[in-house]
Enzyme design. Structure first.
Site, mmCIF file in Angstrom:
data_model
loop_
_atom_site.group_PDB
_atom_site.id
_atom_site.type_symbol
_atom_site.label_atom_id
_atom_site.label_comp_id
_atom_site.label_asym_id
_atom_site.label_seq_id
_atom_site.Cartn_x
_atom_site.Cartn_y
_atom_site.Cartn_z
ATOM 1 N N CYS A 86 58.378 40.917 45.945
ATOM 2 C CA CYS A 86 58.650 40.822 44.501
ATOM 3 C C CYS A 86 60.097 40.472 44.178
ATOM 4 C CB CYS A 86 58.269 42.125 43.798
ATOM 5 S SG CYS A 86 56.506 42.496 43.892
ATOM 6 N N HIS A 325 53.315 39.715 35.861
ATOM 7 C CA HIS A 325 54.086 39.787 37.105
ATOM 8 C C HIS A 325 53.579 38.745 38.106
ATOM 9 C CE1 HIS A 325 56.381 41.183 40.376
ATOM 10 N NE2 HIS A 325 55.837 42.361 40.606
#
Length: 373
Positions: A86, A325
């Protein structure tokens, strides 16, 4: 003028939920128009030295190179795809900036991309699996959802507080979208022109979402967790001496794999110490809001949240809980957001911005930026 590499352009696609409006675009097809837009915005900034993109779950084959060619760059321009989960998008920007600062004066395009909708199924020993290990045997290896729930328990972050933080993200993002605050950074793709995630009705519905871990008295829900999404974001980086957003310090650190959500704490603390700066000096902060519990745990430790209060500098236009996301892109989206909040908004020279993200396996990545005029 700053001695540091400077971001002179920053763009992103709309962010749409997995299976949504960008579901039929591959990662390279998402990244290519953003690369092209950054180059167009940068104008006559010189030849392109490289394209560096973060990606976590794509098909391989060096997506950055494929996207660079699809964007119309010459065959002489290479490409590099990196995976720091991430934090990949910000890691790519840091990597590109380091090359520029080392003396290669050619422009770099850097950022991240994720097409959750077209990510391939991975198979080992004839069995399909969702993700590779974040840590080897002998170490804790929770997925990020479980890790966020563990943080909520560890810090006593209850359901009400998590829902309040998620509601804040949606309210801010909806308000920003309605006033056109995202328009300058978004590159339309496949007829999609706006983010699909921010919804005005969500705050009123958050208490209806069932817990993801009911047997453990869980407080995480789909409402206070991010949605897997599709999207791309990139910036153009050139040597010092021009207006934009200078990259003045970076930090990448490791932390306990059992609590990966705390990675931003050590990363930000290390970053500020190395830069000789204080968090009070920073005007704009972008944290990848993967989960409300994870965000609150890190923000509280950094002195940016307490009880129901969140520092207004943090994700002031909403974050990943509202926008979504796209894993490999999200940390690059944070830099695009800083560019809009500071450079596009006309912040004076010397204004500081901070981007940070937690990373699966126990890492944190952070970068400090300064407006130069």
């Amino acid at each position: 003028m700053s001695e540091f590499p400077v971001v002179v352009a920053a763009r992103r696609t709309p962010i749409t939920v997995k299976g949504g409006g960008l579901a039929h675009r591959t990662a390279a097809e998402l990244a290519a128009p953003v690369i092209r837009a950054c180059l167009d915005d940068a104008g006559s900034a010189g030849p392109v030295g490289d394209v560096v993109l973060g990606n976590t779950m794509g098909p391989g084959g060096n997506i950055a190179r494929v996207a660079a060619l699809a964007a119309g760059l010459g065959v002489e321009v290479p490409g590099m795809t990196i995976d720091r989960q991430c934090g990949s998008g910000l890691a790519a920007i840091i990597t590109a900036a380091e090359a520029v600062r080392a003396g290669d004066g050619r422009l770099r395009i850097a950022g991240g991309v994720e097409s959750c909708s077209t990510a391939p199924t991975r198979i080992a020993d004839g069995v399909a699996y969702r993700r590779a290990p974040f840590a080897p045997p002998g170490h804790a290896d929770p997925d990020m959802v479980r890790a966020a729930q563990d943080l909520a328990v560890l810090d006593g972050i209850g359901r009400e507080r998590q829902d309040a933080y998620a509601a804040r993200s949606h309210r801010l993002a909806v308000a920003t979208r309605e006033r056109g605050g995202f328009a300058g950074e978004i590159v339309p793709v496949a007829g999609v022109t706006v983010d699909s995630g921010p919804r005005a009705r969500v705050p009123a519905l958050l208490d209806r979402f069932p817990p993801l871990f009911p047997d453990a008295g869980g407080t995480l829900t789909a409402g206070n967790s991010c949605r897997d999404s599709d999207g791309a974001a990139a910036v153009a980086i050139v040597p010092a001496g021009v207006p934009g957003l200078a990259i003045i310090a970076t930090a990448t650190v490791g932390c306990d794999p059992a609590l990966p959500g705390l990675g931003p704490v050590a990363a930000v603390e290390t970053l500020l110490k190395n830069a000789g700066r204080d968090l009070a000096e920073v005007a704009a902060i972008e944290l990848v809001e993967a989960f409300a519990a994870q965000a609150l745990a890190s923000l509280t430790r950094l002195g940016l949240a307490a009880d129901d209060d969140v520092d207004p500098r943090v994700c002031a236009d909403g974050g990943a809980l509202a926008l979504g996301h796209p894993w490999g892109a999200s940390a690059a989206v944070s830099v695009v957001r800083l560019f809009s909040r500071l450079v596009r908004a006309g912040a004076p020279a010397g204004t500081l911005g901070l981007a940070t993200a937690a990373v699966g396996g126990g890492l944190g990545v952070a970068a400090l930026f300064e407006v130069v005029r």
